[in-house]
Design a protein around this motif. Structure first.
Motif, PDB file in Angstrom:
ATOM      1  N   TYR A 172      -0.516  17.084 -28.193  1.00 19.13           N
ATOM      2  CA  TYR A 172      -1.730  17.007 -27.370  1.00 19.13           C
ATOM      3  C   TYR A 172      -2.186  18.415 -26.978  1.00 19.13           C
ATOM      4  O   TYR A 172      -3.373  18.742 -27.064  1.00 19.13           O
ATOM      5  N   VAL A 173      -1.236  19.265 -26.571  1.00 17.22           N
ATOM      6  CA  VAL A 173      -1.586  20.639 -26.201  1.00 17.22           C
ATOM      7  C   VAL A 173      -2.132  21.396 -27.403  1.00 17.22           C
ATOM      8  O   VAL A 173      -3.083  22.170 -27.300  1.00 17.22           O
ATOM      9  N   LEU A 174      -1.517  21.171 -28.584  1.00 17.55           N
ATOM     10  CA  LEU A 174      -2.006  21.830 -29.796  1.00 17.55           C
ATOM     11  C   LEU A 174      -3.468  21.474 -30.061  1.00 17.55           C
ATOM     12  O   LEU A 174      -4.273  22.325 -30.459  1.00 17.55           O
ATOM     13  N   ASN A 175      -3.818  20.220 -29.843  1.00 22.71           N
ATOM     14  CA  ASN A 175      -5.198  19.787 -30.068  1.00 22.71           C
ATOM     15  C   ASN A 175      -6.156  20.350 -29.026  1.00 22.71           C
ATOM     16  O   ASN A 175      -7.362  20.342 -29.233  1.00 22.71           O
ATOM     17  N   CYS A 176      -5.593  20.811 -27.902  1.00 23.87           N
ATOM     18  CA  CYS A 176      -6.436  21.351 -26.823  1.00 23.87           C
ATOM     19  C   CYS A 176      -6.309  22.865 -26.726  1.00 23.87           C
ATOM     20  O   CYS A 176      -6.530  23.448 -25.654  1.00 23.87           O
ATOM     21  N   SER A 177      -5.913  23.523 -27.809  1.00 24.36           N
ATOM     22  CA  SER A 177      -5.783  24.984 -27.783  1.00 24.36           C
ATOM     23  C   SER A 177      -6.314  25.572 -29.082  1.00 24.36           C
ATOM     24  O   SER A 177      -6.325  24.895 -30.121  1.00 24.36           O
ATOM     25  N   GLU A 178      -6.738  26.818 -29.002  1.00 26.55           N
ATOM     26  CA  GLU A 178      -7.199  27.515 -30.206  1.00 26.55           C
ATOM     27  C   GLU A 178      -6.932  29.001 -30.037  1.00 26.55           C
ATOM     28  O   GLU A 178      -6.875  29.532 -28.923  1.00 26.55           O
ATOM     29  N   PHE A 179      -6.732  29.681 -31.177  1.00 27.90           N
ATOM     30  CA  PHE A 179      -6.477  31.121 -31.149  1.00 27.90           C
ATOM     31  C   PHE A 179      -7.801  31.869 -31.029  1.00 27.90           C
ATOM     32  O   PHE A 179      -8.791  31.515 -31.678  1.00 27.90           O
ATOM     33  N   ALA A 180      -7.790  32.894 -30.187  1.00 30.06           N
ATOM     34  CA  ALA A 180      -8.987  33.700 -30.018  1.00 30.06           C
ATOM     35  C   ALA A 180      -9.332  34.413 -31.313  1.00 30.06           C
ATOM     36  O   ALA A 180      -8.446  34.767 -32.117  1.00 30.06           O
ATOM     37  N   GLU A 181     -10.613  34.632 -31.530  1.00 34.46           N
ATOM     38  CA  GLU A 181     -11.077  35.293 -32.747  1.00 34.46           C
ATOM     39  C   GLU A 181     -10.539  36.714 -32.823  1.00 34.46           C
ATOM     40  O   GLU A 181     -10.539  37.461 -31.847  1.00 34.46           O
ATOM     41  N   GLY A 182     -10.044  37.076 -34.004  1.00 36.99           N
ATOM     42  CA  GLY A 182      -9.523  38.424 -34.208  1.00 36.99           C
ATOM     43  C   GLY A 182      -8.041  38.565 -33.929  1.00 36.99           C
ATOM     44  O   GLY A 182      -7.482  39.652 -34.103  1.00 36.99           O
ATOM     45  N   PHE A 183      -7.374  37.480 -33.505  1.00 37.83           N
ATOM     46  CA  PHE A 183      -5.948  37.528 -33.216  1.00 37.83           C
ATOM     47  C   PHE A 183      -5.188  36.686 -34.226  1.00 37.83           C
ATOM     48  O   PHE A 183      -5.710  35.688 -34.734  1.00 37.83           O
ATOM     49  N   PRO A 184      -3.931  37.088 -34.524  1.00 37.12           N
ATOM     50  CA  PRO A 184      -3.135  36.303 -35.483  1.00 37.12           C
ATOM     51  C   PRO A 184      -2.961  34.875 -34.986  1.00 37.12           C
ATOM     52  O   PRO A 184      -2.876  34.623 -33.782  1.00 37.12           O
ATOM     53  N   SER A 185      -2.922  33.943 -35.903  1.00 33.80           N
ATOM     54  CA  SER A 185      -2.735  32.537 -35.546  1.00 33.80           C
ATOM     55  C   SER A 185      -1.487  32.005 -36.223  1.00 33.80           C
ATOM     56  O   SER A 185      -1.042  32.524 -37.255  1.00 33.80           O
ATOM     57  N   TYR A 186      -0.910  30.980 -35.624  1.00 38.62           N
ATOM     58  CA  TYR A 186       0.289  30.350 -36.165  1.00 38.62           C
ATOM     59  C   TYR A 186       0.018  28.868 -36.404  1.00 38.62           C
ATOM     60  O   TYR A 186      -0.698  28.218 -35.632  1.00 38.62           O
ATOM     61  N   ASP A 187       0.607  28.353 -37.459  1.00 43.81           N
ATOM     62  CA  ASP A 187       0.502  26.941 -37.791  1.00 43.81           C
ATOM     63  C   ASP A 187       1.884  26.325 -37.627  1.00 43.81           C
ATOM     64  O   ASP A 187       2.839  26.701 -38.323  1.00 43.81           O
TER      65      ASP A 187
END
Length: 459
Positions: A270-285
């Motif tokens: 649920y938290v994953l669906n309510c979060s996103e990585f800011a533009e320009g920053f590394p993201s994790y899957d």
């Protein structure tokens, strides 16, 4: 504290009330204490072969550490380095900051060695030509030895004209410039700015830690006692308390989260669906785990905290779907660090007194060095389940399941060096090891016999 942190993961979470989602920024720092000049610390450290092997098996990039790692200084190292710069600046003779001259060098003309007089005379002639020339502003002396450099700068002639010159040393030769007072001040300011930039570069990653400490933000980690100790010692100052901390390991090991763990996966999703990585920053899957990459571990720890904090919000009336890091619901977990392998003290309290558990069910046992855990289990087999906490090669604490069993054990094992926990605390470790105790039915007899482990029972 001879080990080094090679990689530091950091992940920030900010709740956007407008969109009801968490904005995440992840960072993965490779750090290494590279000396940037002769005055900076040259750190010695140890490493463990199994740890290096494990990191290599996980694809850790050692080149990023040793070649491109961000340098750092703790507060004491920074203070010492700044003092060295200040001392060199005070030693300036007005002709520029002669930082390459030894601090012990006298500030007056020196006697020139006979074998250097010809060389010095040639330098003096070139300086005279420079001062008389209207076109030339700079003079580059030929590469020479350190003694020749020093002889030039401490010669009687140089001291007579030093107020007209600005001296700068490159790798193996000296550059002398003809300047007025305004130009001298400008160059001194440039040099000072460069020194400050070098110092800031040397402090390096420690500035990130300073910013975190000064921000007062809640710092979250999982089973983080050693992480905190190494971070503070390596980047900040000798061990002291500087952060607001929360340990998710402690949080997850208390009620109501023992029940929550069964629901954890769905809440994290649920938290994953309510979060996103800011533009320009590394993201994790999370579908493709990057275990043991510090930034990924920090990200997962943040998700777990948000999930548990929001789970607490579900008990409110009306329920809250978002619980902030400043909520009173999570205050009971502030500045308490989970303790591994301590059965009756679950955490270290950084802001108040630690728990004082009753240990009337604990025995202190001394035994031959050859004994193993199985020998202790066999010795206390009549008392059911026990817990053993080793102290050293010849002593351990043995926890019985019931306090009532302690006196039975003391009477039953009359011929062994066994004392209850309160007696051991009263005497201290040294006295317990240097004395042999024989526990009787109604009294205690102390016998001076430091080398014996087994005693003959009294008749």
């Amino acid at each position: 504290m001879d080990f080094l942190l090679f990689q530091f993961g950091l992940c920030t979470f900010k709740y956007d009330h407008t969109d009801s989602k968490y904005i995440t920024k992840s960072f993965n720092f490779y750090v290494f204490p590279k000396p940037f000049n002769r005055s900076s610390p040259d750190v010695k450290f140890v490493c463990q072969s199994s740890s290096i092997d494990f990191l290599a098996s996980q694809g850790f990039d050692f080149n990023k550490v040793f070649r491109n790692g961000i340098p750092y200084l703790n507060q004491e190292e920074e203070r010492q380095l700044r003092e060295q710069y200040d001392e060199k600046r005070l030693q300036s003779n007005g002709a520029g900051t002669l930082s390459y001259v030894s601090p012990n060098t006298s500030k007056c003309p020196v006697t020139i060695p006979e074998d250097q007089k010809k060389f010095i005379d040639q330098v003096v002639e070139k300086i005279e030509d420079l001062l008389q020339s209207e076109e030339n502003k700079n003079l580059e002396l030929e590469p020479c030895t350190g003694l020749q450099n020093l002889s030039c700068l401490r010669s009687g002639f140089f001291w007579k004209v030093v107020h007209l010159l600005y001296v700068f040393q490159k790798e193996r030769y000296i550059v002398i410039s003809k300047v007025d007072e305004e130009e001298r001040k400008r160059r001194e300011q440039q040099k000072l700015a460069k020194e400050q930039e070098e110092l800031n570069d040397a402090v390096g990653f420690s500035r990130v830690i300073h910013a975190i400490a000064n921000s007062g933000k809640l710092v979250i980690g999982h089973n983080m006692l050693l992480d905190v100790m190494h971070t503070v010692h390596q980047f900040y100052c000798p061990l002291s308390f500087v952060f607001r901390l929360l340990d998710t390991k402690l949080m997850a090991s208390t009620q109501p989260f023992k029940v929550f763990l069964k629901l954890e996966l769905s809440l994290i999703n649920y938290v994953l669906n309510c979060s996103e990585f800011a533009e320009g920053f590394p993201s994790y899957d999370t579908a493709t785990e990057q275990l043991h990459e510090a930034g990924y571990d920090a990200y997962i720890t943040g998700l777990c905290f948000i999930s548990m904090a929001n789970y607490l919000g579900s008990f409110l009336s009306p329920p809250k779907i978002h619980v902030s890091a400043r909520s009173k619901l999570i205050e009971p977990f502030f500045n308490k660090l989970f303790l591994m392998r301590v059965m009756d003290i679950p955490y270290l309290n950084l802001e108040g007194p630690d728990l004082q558990p009753k240990r009337d069910h604990v025995l202190h046992v001394t035994f031959p060095k050859e004994w193993k855990t199985s020998d202790l289990y066999q010795l206390f087999s009549a008392f059911g389940n026990i817990q053993i906490s080793w102290i050293d090669d010849t002593s351990a604490f043995v926890s019985l399941s019931q306090p009532e069993q302690v006196q039975i054990a003391l009477n039953f094992y009359d011929g062994y060096l066994i004392v209850d926990f309160s007696v051991r605390c009263t005497l201290g470790a040294r006295d317990t090891k240097n004395r042999c105790w024989i526990q009787g039915m109604n009294d205690t007899i102390v016998m001076s016999h430091p080398s014996a482990f087994l005693l003959v029972a009294l008749g």
